[in-house]
Write a protein that holds these residues in place. Structure first.
Motif, PDB file in Angstrom:
ATOM      1  N   PRO A 180      68.636  40.655 -22.662  1.00 38.78           N
ATOM      2  CA  PRO A 180      68.926  39.963 -23.226  1.00 38.78           C
ATOM      3  C   PRO A 180      69.731  40.937 -24.468  1.00 38.78           C
ATOM      4  O   PRO A 180      69.118  41.259 -25.265  1.00 38.78           O
ATOM      5  CB  PRO A 180      68.462  38.768 -23.860  1.00 38.78           C
ATOM      6  N   ARG A 181      70.782  41.198 -24.451  1.00 40.42           N
ATOM      7  CA  ARG A 181      72.073  42.301 -25.340  1.00 40.42           C
ATOM      8  C   ARG A 181      73.177  41.019 -25.629  1.00 40.42           C
ATOM      9  O   ARG A 181      73.532  40.307 -24.789  1.00 40.42           O
ATOM     10  CB  ARG A 181      72.336  43.058 -24.649  1.00 40.42           C
ATOM     11  N   VAL A 182      73.209  41.922 -26.570  1.00 42.18           N
ATOM     12  CA  VAL A 182      75.159  41.632 -27.596  1.00 42.18           C
ATOM     13  C   VAL A 182      75.524  42.387 -27.756  1.00 42.18           C
ATOM     14  O   VAL A 182      75.142  43.831 -28.657  1.00 42.18           O
ATOM     15  CB  VAL A 182      74.890  40.587 -28.374  1.00 42.18           C
ATOM     16  N   LEU A 183      76.806  43.087 -27.378  1.00 36.86           N
ATOM     17  CA  LEU A 183      77.597  44.512 -27.958  1.00 36.86           C
ATOM     18  C   LEU A 183      79.042  43.680 -28.417  1.00 36.86           C
ATOM     19  O   LEU A 183      79.587  43.501 -27.952  1.00 36.86           O
ATOM     20  CB  LEU A 183      77.667  45.106 -26.300  1.00 36.86           C
ATOM     21  N   PRO A 184      78.618  44.152 -30.133  1.00 36.21           N
ATOM     22  CA  PRO A 184      79.794  43.743 -30.404  1.00 36.21           C
ATOM     23  C   PRO A 184      80.654  45.067 -30.643  1.00 36.21           C
ATOM     24  O   PRO A 184      80.703  45.732 -30.544  1.00 36.21           O
ATOM     25  CB  PRO A 184      79.033  43.542 -31.851  1.00 36.21           C
ATOM     26  N   VAL A 185      81.877  45.160 -30.493  1.00 36.03           N
ATOM     27  CA  VAL A 185      82.924  45.891 -30.128  1.00 36.03           C
ATOM     28  C   VAL A 185      84.182  45.622 -30.676  1.00 36.03           C
ATOM     29  O   VAL A 185      84.532  44.158 -30.649  1.00 36.03           O
ATOM     30  CB  VAL A 185      83.236  46.204 -28.109  1.00 36.03           C
ATOM     31  N   TRP A 253      76.219  39.737 -23.320  1.00 35.28           N
ATOM     32  CA  TRP A 253      77.221  39.309 -23.959  1.00 35.28           C
ATOM     33  C   TRP A 253      78.119  40.353 -24.810  1.00 35.28           C
ATOM     34  O   TRP A 253      77.791  41.471 -24.743  1.00 35.28           O
ATOM     35  CB  TRP A 253      77.546  38.587 -25.190  1.00 35.28           C
ATOM     36  N   LEU A 254      79.696  40.702 -24.879  1.00 36.59           N
ATOM     37  CA  LEU A 254      80.391  41.290 -24.772  1.00 36.59           C
ATOM     38  C   LEU A 254      81.465  40.236 -25.724  1.00 36.59           C
ATOM     39  O   LEU A 254      82.501  40.103 -25.010  1.00 36.59           O
ATOM     40  CB  LEU A 254      81.679  42.672 -23.922  1.00 36.59           C
ATOM     41  N   VAL A 255      80.946  41.489 -27.303  1.00 31.74           N
ATOM     42  CA  VAL A 255      82.148  39.969 -28.090  1.00 31.74           C
ATOM     43  C   VAL A 255      83.028  41.145 -28.941  1.00 31.74           C
ATOM     44  O   VAL A 255      82.164  42.114 -29.427  1.00 31.74           O
ATOM     45  CB  VAL A 255      81.183  39.209 -29.285  1.00 31.74           C
ATOM     46  N   GLU A 256      83.762  41.002 -29.701  1.00 28.39           N
ATOM     47  CA  GLU A 256      84.162  41.366 -31.075  1.00 28.39           C
ATOM     48  C   GLU A 256      83.342  41.108 -31.970  1.00 28.39           C
ATOM     49  O   GLU A 256      83.025  40.380 -32.016  1.00 28.39           O
ATOM     50  CB  GLU A 256      85.435  40.373 -31.147  1.00 28.39           C
TER      51      GLU A 256
END
Length: 347
Positions: A180-185, A253-256
């Motif tokens: 499980p990953r979150v990538l803030p971009v 998740w790809l998130v702001e």
């Protein structure tokens, strides 16, 4: 006709971008950057006296200082970048790719390969002054336009001596997508091409993923641009990505990027792919977050490419602490002069 260039901020560190160019009796400010983290200096705006400001793109270290400028100061940017200006701020259009005159100075712009609406600038004075803003030659979605020759090159050197190709970065990131990953971009840049790539990777890996509303809206905005302002062959894939139903609790998740902390995502682990603030550097050192670069700036080989394409006699690496080493690496046999000073008088 002499040109005077002063790097008010952005020389010798990853810092707010603010470059003053004085020519033909006019003073133009290239970018008005804001602090990347609390405590970073914004002294460049103190006592500023310019005729106009030109903004390359909408990331905070290039546009975040606009609020510190007088409201009556003429400001130029592309329509996409204008969406990130302070509410009610008046602006004038820079072409996404083309020519204009600002306070009598010829300005040519082109796509910089870095972000939605992002451009490089070329001032047609004294053999040409080229400013890349942030630029990249490896984007999956954003084209990079060849600039005209310029005697002076002000180059994005955010990565210093780093020279790893994008394909290797993607391979390394792919190996980290099995938990499980979150990538803030940043939503107007890396988010768009990472979304397209993630859609392919997760299908192959058999894992679920989703993107937040901000990333989704930015992808939709990309599709409204003229086709010439995005690399071809991806529109159908982007539409499929946007139309697909997705899990409410995905593995990825790809998130702001909203300055996320590990405690904001207790079920996931943060994977950063860009600039790390001092706080995030501490988190990485403590083993609380992970990091793997996804190239969105010029790497060393591409800075050399730019110097050669521009046939530049003088080049200044910006936004890096490795100024001297990068300068040495960019030298060509034919006596390339490199500026390492904050103020550069070009006669």
């Amino acid at each position: 006709m002499s040109v005077r260039i002063e790097v008010l901020s952005g020389l010798g560190d990853k810092a707010p971008a603010a470059i003053l160019v004085e020519a033909e009796g006019r003073r133009l400010l290239l970018d008005a950057g804001g602090a990347l983290h609390p405590g970073q200096s914004m002294a460049w705006s103190d006592g500023l006296d310019v005729d106009a400001v030109l903004i390359s793109h909408d990331h905070i270290d290039h546009i975040g200082g606009v609020s510190a400028l007088p409201a009556e100061l003429p400001l130029y940017c592309t329509a996409e970048v204008a969406m990130s200006l302070p509410r009610g701020r008046e602006w004038r259009a820079l072409p996404a790719r083309g020519q204009c005159r600002i306070r009598g100075i010829p300005v040519t712009t082109g796509q910089a390969g870095h972000s939605l609406g992002g451009i490089w600038m070329h001032l047609g004075v004294d053999g040409g002054v080229f400013y890349s803003g942030d630029a990249c030659l490896e984007s999956l979605l954003f084209p990079f336009d060849d600039p005209p020759p310029a005697r002076v090159a002000l180059l994005d050197a955010s990565y210093g001596l780093y020279d790893t190709p994008q394909v290797q970065c993607r391979e390394t990131i792919a190996q980290r997508l099995t938990e499980p990953r979150v990538l803030p971009v940043p939503v107007s840049g890396r988010a768009l091409e990472m979304a397209l790539w993630l859609d392919e990777q997760t299908e192959w890996l058999g894992v679920t993923w989703n993107l937040d509303d901000a990333c989704r809206e930015s992808l939709e905005a990309l599709l409204t641009l003229p086709r010439s302002l995005r690399r071809g062959g991806h529109d159908a894939a982007i539409r499929r990505l946007l139309d697909a139903s997705r899990a409410d609790s995905p593995m990825l998740w790809l998130v702001e990027d909203r300055d996320d902390d590990p405690e904001d995502w207790p079920e996931h682990r943060l994977l950063h792919t860009g600039y790390l603030t001092p706080r995030r550097q501490r988190q990485r050192t403590a083993g609380e977050v992970d990091w793997q670069r996804w190239n969105v700036h010029l790497r060393l080989a591409h800075m050399r490419t730019m110097v050669n394409r521009l046939r530049a006699a003088r080049a200044t690496p910006l936004f890096t602490a490795e100024v001297r080493d990068v300068s040495e690496s960019l030298k060509r046999p034919r006596s390339l002069a490199l500026s390492e000073e904050g103020s550069d008088a070009v006669g």
